[in-house]
Design an enzyme around this catalytic site. Sequence first.
Site, PDB file in Angstrom:
ATOM      1  N   CYS A  92       0.805  -1.204   0.000  1.00 55.20           N
ATOM      2  CA  CYS A  92       0.000   0.000   0.000  1.00 55.20           C
ATOM      3  C   CYS A  92       0.846   1.265   0.000  1.00 55.20           C
ATOM      4  O   CYS A  92       2.062   1.223   0.070  1.00 55.20           O
ATOM      5  CB  CYS A  92      -0.844   0.033   1.267  1.00 55.20           C
ATOM      6  SG  CYS A  92       0.184   0.040   2.743  1.00 55.20           S
TER       7      CYS A  92
ATOM      8  N   ASN B 188       2.384  -0.970   5.477  1.00 51.83           N
ATOM      9  CA  ASN B 188       2.896  -1.113   4.123  1.00 51.83           C
ATOM     10  C   ASN B 188       4.032  -2.117   4.208  1.00 51.83           C
ATOM     11  O   ASN B 188       5.148  -1.772   4.595  1.00 51.83           O
ATOM     12  CB  ASN B 188       3.394   0.228   3.581  1.00 51.83           C
ATOM     13  CG  ASN B 188       4.032   0.092   2.219  1.00 51.83           C
ATOM     14  OD1 ASN B 188       3.905  -0.937   1.568  1.00 51.83           O
ATOM     15  ND2 ASN B 188       4.731   1.121   1.782  1.00 51.83           N
ATOM     16  N   GLY B 189       3.751  -3.370   3.865  1.00 51.10           N
ATOM     17  CA  GLY B 189       4.794  -4.383   3.976  1.00 51.10           C
ATOM     18  C   GLY B 189       4.209  -5.758   4.128  1.00 51.10           C
ATOM     19  O   GLY B 189       3.060  -6.021   3.767  1.00 51.10           O
TER      20      GLY B 189
ATOM     21  N   MET C 122      23.867 -26.404 -13.282  1.00 49.03           N
ATOM     22  CA  MET C 122      23.006 -27.158 -14.195  1.00 49.03           C
ATOM     23  C   MET C 122      21.747 -27.708 -13.533  1.00 49.03           C
ATOM     24  O   MET C 122      21.141 -28.663 -14.010  1.00 49.03           O
ATOM     25  CB  MET C 122      23.772 -28.292 -14.873  1.00 49.03           C
ATOM     26  CG  MET C 122      24.816 -27.822 -15.870  1.00 49.03           C
ATOM     27  SD  MET C 122      24.201 -26.672 -17.121  1.00 49.03           S
ATOM     28  CE  MET C 122      23.094 -27.704 -18.069  1.00 49.03           C
TER      29      MET C 122
ATOM     30  N   GLU D 150      21.293 -11.950 -17.335  1.00 49.62           N
ATOM     31  CA  GLU D 150      21.495 -10.709 -16.585  1.00 49.62           C
ATOM     32  C   GLU D 150      22.859 -10.077 -16.802  1.00 49.62           C
ATOM     33  O   GLU D 150      23.272  -9.195 -16.057  1.00 49.62           O
ATOM     34  CB  GLU D 150      21.271 -10.946 -15.089  1.00 49.62           C
ATOM     35  CG  GLU D 150      22.285 -11.845 -14.404  1.00 49.62           C
ATOM     36  CD  GLU D 150      22.179 -11.766 -12.891  1.00 49.62           C
ATOM     37  OE1 GLU D 150      22.532 -10.714 -12.321  1.00 49.62           O
ATOM     38  OE2 GLU D 150      21.736 -12.752 -12.278  1.00 49.62           O
TER      39      GLU D 150
ATOM     40  N   LYS E 112      18.123 -20.902  -7.746  1.00 51.32           N
ATOM     41  CA  LYS E 112      18.373 -20.315  -6.426  1.00 51.32           C
ATOM     42  C   LYS E 112      17.429 -19.144  -6.196  1.00 51.32           C
ATOM     43  O   LYS E 112      17.861 -17.994  -6.082  1.00 51.32           O
ATOM     44  CB  LYS E 112      19.827 -19.877  -6.288  1.00 51.32           C
ATOM     45  CG  LYS E 112      20.354 -19.037  -7.448  1.00 51.32           C
ATOM     46  CD  LYS E 112      21.797 -18.643  -7.185  1.00 51.32           C
ATOM     47  CE  LYS E 112      22.387 -17.941  -8.394  1.00 51.32           C
ATOM     48  NZ  LYS E 112      23.784 -17.582  -8.205  1.00 51.32           N
TER      49      LYS E 112
ATOM     50  N   CYS F 148      26.680 -29.368 -25.077  1.00 48.68           N
ATOM     51  CA  CYS F 148      26.793 -29.608 -23.633  1.00 48.68           C
ATOM     52  C   CYS F 148      26.682 -31.097 -23.331  1.00 48.68           C
ATOM     53  O   CYS F 148      25.820 -31.795 -23.873  1.00 48.68           O
ATOM     54  CB  CYS F 148      25.690 -28.838 -22.900  1.00 48.68           C
ATOM     55  SG  CYS F 148      25.538 -29.237 -21.145  1.00 48.68           S
TER      56      CYS F 148
ATOM     57  N   CYS G 106      29.950 -25.894 -14.781  1.00 45.71           N
ATOM     58  CA  CYS G 106      29.826 -24.540 -15.334  1.00 45.71           C
ATOM     59  C   CYS G 106      30.480 -23.494 -14.440  1.00 45.71           C
ATOM     60  O   CYS G 106      31.093 -22.539 -14.929  1.00 45.71           O
ATOM     61  CB  CYS G 106      28.355 -24.186 -15.531  1.00 45.71           C
ATOM     62  SG  CYS G 106      27.385 -25.451 -16.357  1.00 45.71           S
TER      63      CYS G 106
ATOM     64  N   CYS H 260      34.396 -26.156 -18.605  1.00 45.39           N
ATOM     65  CA  CYS H 260      33.531 -26.884 -19.535  1.00 45.39           C
ATOM     66  C   CYS H 260      34.371 -27.432 -20.692  1.00 45.39           C
ATOM     67  O   CYS H 260      35.006 -26.665 -21.431  1.00 45.39           O
ATOM     68  CB  CYS H 260      32.439 -25.967 -20.061  1.00 45.39           C
ATOM     69  SG  CYS H 260      31.413 -26.716 -21.340  1.00 45.39           S
TER      70      CYS H 260
END
Length: 1526
Positions: free
Chosen positions: A27, A264-265, A506, A925, A976, A1141, A1147, A1152
């Site tokens: 909120c 708020n939370g 992997m 990323e 993860k 692969c 990895c 590799c």
Amino acid sequence: MNAGSALRSGLPAARGLYDPRYEHDSCGVGFVCDIKGRASRAILDDANQINCRLGHRGGIGCEPDTGDGAGLLTGLPHRLLARVAREQLGTSLPAPGSYGVGLVFLPRERRERQICKERTEAIIGGQGQHCLGWRRLPYSAERAGLTKTALASMPHLEQLFVGAAEGLSSSAFERQLYTIRKYASHCLRGDPRLSGRELPYFCSLSANTLIYKGMLTPYQLFEFFDDLRCEDYESHMAMVHSRFSTNTFPSWDRAQPNRYMSHNGEINTLLANCNWMNAREGVMRSQLFGEDLQKLFPIIEPNCSDSGSFDNVLEFLLMTGRSLPESIMTMIPEAWQQRPDMPAEKRAFYEFQSCLMEPWDGPALIPFTDGHCIGAVLDRNGLRPSRYYVTDEDRCVMASEVGVLPVAPERVVQKGRLHPGRLFLIDFDAGAWCRTTRSRRSGRGSGPYGKWLARQRVELAEAEDPRGYEASTVLARMQAFGYTEETLQFMLLSLVRDRRDPLGSMGNDVELPALSDQPRMLYDYFKQRFAQVTNPAIDSIREEVVMSLECYIGPEGNLLEVTEEHAHRLRLPHPILSNRQFAGLSRLENRGWRRRTLETTFARGSGKRGLIDALSRIEREASRAVEEGIRVLVLSDRAIGPDRLPISSLLALGCVHHHLVRTHQRSRIALIVETGEAREVHHHCLLVGYGADAINPYLAFESLWHVRRTGRMDSFDHIRSDDDVVAAYRKGVGKGILKVMAKMGISTLQSYKGAQIFEAVGLGPEVVNRCFTDTESRVGGIGFGVLAEEIARRHELGFGGGAHGNGRTLPNPGDFHWRKGGARHMWDPASVRGLRVAARTNSEDAYRSFAHHANDENTRKATLRGLLEFDLPGAPVPLDQVEPEAEIVKRFATGAMSFGSISREAHESLALAMNRIGAKSNSGEGGEDAARNVPDPDGGLRRSAIKQVASGRSGVTIAYLTAADELQIKIVQAAKPGEGGELPGRKVDDYIASIRHSTPGVGLISPPPHHDIYSIEDIAQLIHDLKNANPLARISVKLCAEVGVGTVAAGVVKARAEHLVISGDSGGTGASPLTSIKHAGMPWEIGIAEVHQTLVMNNLRSRVVLQTDGQLKTGRDVAIAAFLGAEEFGFSTAPLITLGCVMMRKCHLNTCPVGVATQDPELRKKFSGKPEYVINYLFMVARELREIMARLGFRTVNEMIGRVDALRAAPLPGHWKARSLNVDALLMPALEPPDCLGVYRRHDQDHGLEGALDHRLIRLARPAIAEGRPVRHDMLISNGHRVVGGMLSNHIIREVGPGMLPEGSIHFRFRGSAGQSFGAWLARGVTLEVEGDANDYVGKGLSGGRIIIYPPRASRFKAEENILVGNVVFYGATSGEGFFRGIAAERFCVRNSGATAVVEGIGDHGCEYMTGGRVVVLGETGINFAAGMSGGLAYVRDPHQTFERRCNMDLVVLERLSDPEEREEVRRLIERHQAYTGSTVAAGILADWSASHREFVRVVPIDYKRAVEQRAATNGARRLPNAART
């Protein structure tokens, strides 16, 4: 099916995979008050304006004008109430304080309403008070524009007036009103005469405050309630709330404010907090309430939200004698455990309160009031925004944002923000703003806490270990407890060597425990839950200062008293006890701490009956021990032997803990587990999560001592003795526990204890209901019989050959790496080999062979979708009438594998393949080279269509965003969830460092996703940010399957996401902790089905595209995903296998052998993949899917979406475990509302970009963009103007290109309060200047622009002492500069990788995770400065030499500003700061620069310094090239 009847009132019942217990809300909150306590109408008008200006933080349902809830809490408006009482009730009210009023939501049916009133009036009389009458509350639904949804669910609204008995004090009367309300609620909600027992609902009943709220938008609130429009409604304070929920279901009662607070939370530890409060009821006694105390139980009302539950307990503490500030500080304490600089008196207060109650942990901004005071508090990590103004007229305005109420600059005497964990308080009775952090405590609640603790605190001393290492039986016991060679190699040895949770890669492709032919540990049936969107994960590594493993254990005192004896508890700094510490428990006898051990074994051969009888025995013995005054109860499996089988420690503990909670005895005893079974981080987390106060893993120690004696630790420099082994193990486990806690946003072990942050997969109700009460287990599973059989089979391995076991070696079942004859893996050698042959030869026969093996052997026997088969809902259709393969493959995407985690060759091959067929590859990323946006000479395009925006913000520039077809917000990584990405330093070469704007050779750990994803309204803001930065891109959010992901997804869709990825628990390519790979997240089959069911029920499904991923391999997998609700499909591992692969799972080691997942130049030469291989594979998947569609009668994929009637259960016949699984919840048809808008994406989201200020900026900037003529303009700005500069910057990239504009091309000067994300991704050549202040996320992703902010010229306060800009300023900035005359709040320049900033003071966690750029701080910093800083430089003015204790020294060194060239650079920056902002601080520094430069500390990352020195040694360069040095 029709959902209409289910949705008319409140949340629907649990159905299929939807459960209303997992709804969330967030909120915007705020208050305005007169510090002197003077009531006026102006307070109401200001409150209305505040709430409306926070409207963008609230939620809207499936109808545009249906709000999630809005409300107002004020002081009691006596003038108004006296008038309406005369006019409408025909009575005169007594003096203020002698009557109470409250809004009551009553049933709409007249007869039921009368029952409620009569019962309430009887209770009022029974308490000796007087019912003065009921007033039908006047309102206008038409004037407010209420929608049919809000009207259909609206209760009957009345106000109840209660008069005080003669001579009753104000506090005693308030307690009577509390008792009346609580008792009436309990009685009526259990009244069988009422059909809708969620009503009545008492919004409040008080002599001090009054609440108006409902299922409204902020703009409707004052239009709806007639009272709020009356001129004689006056108050000295008003609190407002605008709600954003994760559903569209009508709910009037869940609107806020609550009775004493707004929230708020999110409370992440809610279940533990509720269980502990329930347990404490058994020892509660109150002189104030006497026998009436029983009328208040249960303290926490059923079916409450987390906010409502918090409010219940807060009110209870207040009513039973504590002051409101003291109660707040008890429930949400500061992070005191690791703050040695905290004043001793304050620290003692917090430590004493921790003996009474665990923190209610989670991100929170909580304004609170009882009418006598008003205040607010932030969680200990500061994960919510909160700003305030104080004026010279003694007005205070506090809200989630600044600028919500226009105030003349000359009237403002202070601009501030709430500090993490610190209390902000205004005392109306004293007419004062309390500027210290001390609580306003009552005399009864105060005390000499430090002395009490010193006298009463019990410490644990070590004693001689009487057992030690029993070499003759250690292997037998290890085998009987399920130890394997993999346990030692991958978990325990790595844990001791690295003193951290071991890494792997992997993902996890092993069979589910409930499908395994082998006995599995009970722990393996549990999956860790994690935070995503509705609350943030936190950072246990870089923000360890807010984390704590310390707990007080043992019998608690009466919560309703505060005495010295309450501190008589045992303090444990760490939950893992060494054998010597465990032996030391015996020494506590002399302080009255009696200990009893319960044996947790059962007879060999007794099977299920013996196990259940043993559990019943230990329940009885535990209760008897409590009643006999035993303080420490030990659950021990030490009696294991040839004839005694160990009950799983987790099973025994859960059984006893929940038994004692149910009998209200749990708070009277400590539970310690002495276990040979628990050894991994996951095991310990489960034990603590289900109530263990401490754990002695004696066999884990013995097994490591045994290994040490074999020489396998000789290379570990820190291991020289058995004690060293124990110390390393405890340190590694401690870090691991903290990380698992942090994934759920929990800071303290005390709060995590008993919180049950897990979901079971494959456990049946008889086990869950008894031993793991309230744990979700949505596909059923095994019972006590199978558990007993698994225990017996393990025991046979150890003791089948006698007392000394069967042999000298441990089994190696292949749980981590495939092993012939071991556990089943979905990617076994036959699958890997078969797919490679099929893809490289484009052979249909080879593919069919691969698909047969994958579908009928691996998937069938390892996954939930293996328990499903196709049904035939209709007649087959000709294959040529089915959607063609070329269209189907456009629904495919490759997973988010970053360049860095995989090689350049592999990354670009995926992009080339997907672009060629009209599908999408994902950048991951790690950023992406802009050169890839340019087509190859042959037309091939290496650009990733999906650009990911993750917590690390690596390479996220305005050019990167503009080059995307889809922008994906990475909330989780499937391998993860709740953790940030990780790229080992050995993979960060010069090229990757240039793309990621970091330092070559330095490893990168991304922060958990919490910096601009605090909550639902924050994900809405980030979506809005990205849509502004690229209006043409589809905005996607990546989530992971877990219980409640459906409600999270609903909130994200309401936040205007256009695409959702629901990942399963089995995916992942890069480096991840093995604990997460194996034990976090849920199968995608459950996740996608839950999300689809929930979105359809909420009528939101038509707004969003759903994608799923996680070990998808074949057309059969795709078909099942579509039937469960997906319309797009992600592939990660399989495309990598087509490229070469071989699943070595190395990895993270950069080794590799086939050049797929390495940056080693020599190994990359071995890459043999081609884009054609990926294309061949995906077309064969599409071909298989088409054949299935034709057979089942579907012509298009859209027809398949959500058609669970095309599936049926296909259990594995005769399997000793799988036969108990139940997939009915997956196959439950989605409940469609009457006006269902669609079950797949049909409608576009409305992002509201039409009214953006940037449209005007683009028009005004046209001469500069088109003709190169500089432009400059002035204009007003408000907090409603968000992401200013975002669309302008996108327009510049599209019109001019990535080179952007020359410096000084565009200059806009604003006056006012800038909204969130001001200047986000601002392009080079643009300057934005603000005379005023700004909210959170200023300069997020700054891409070369310049931002200047300073207070209004008319301001009277000192700029350097006041807050100017909010949290997370310059987050992920890559270039550009900023000058801020004033203080920035928390997390300034987090993950800055290239921008330059000058600021006059900052909050906590400054320059966190910074990898480049320059930061000059002319004032004080908060704590934890430079945590995780690996690049760039910071210069902090430190005239009093206090900075070092506020700096995190793990990765940096502090130096003096000695280099003349660098000194001159800093001076020029300060000079420019003074010129741009008029800073008096800068002017003072420059006036005596020869002396003042000595006050600056140079903060240098150690790795950055090393890289600079290496560069200088090789080529003479004193600085690094590219972004690492900017």
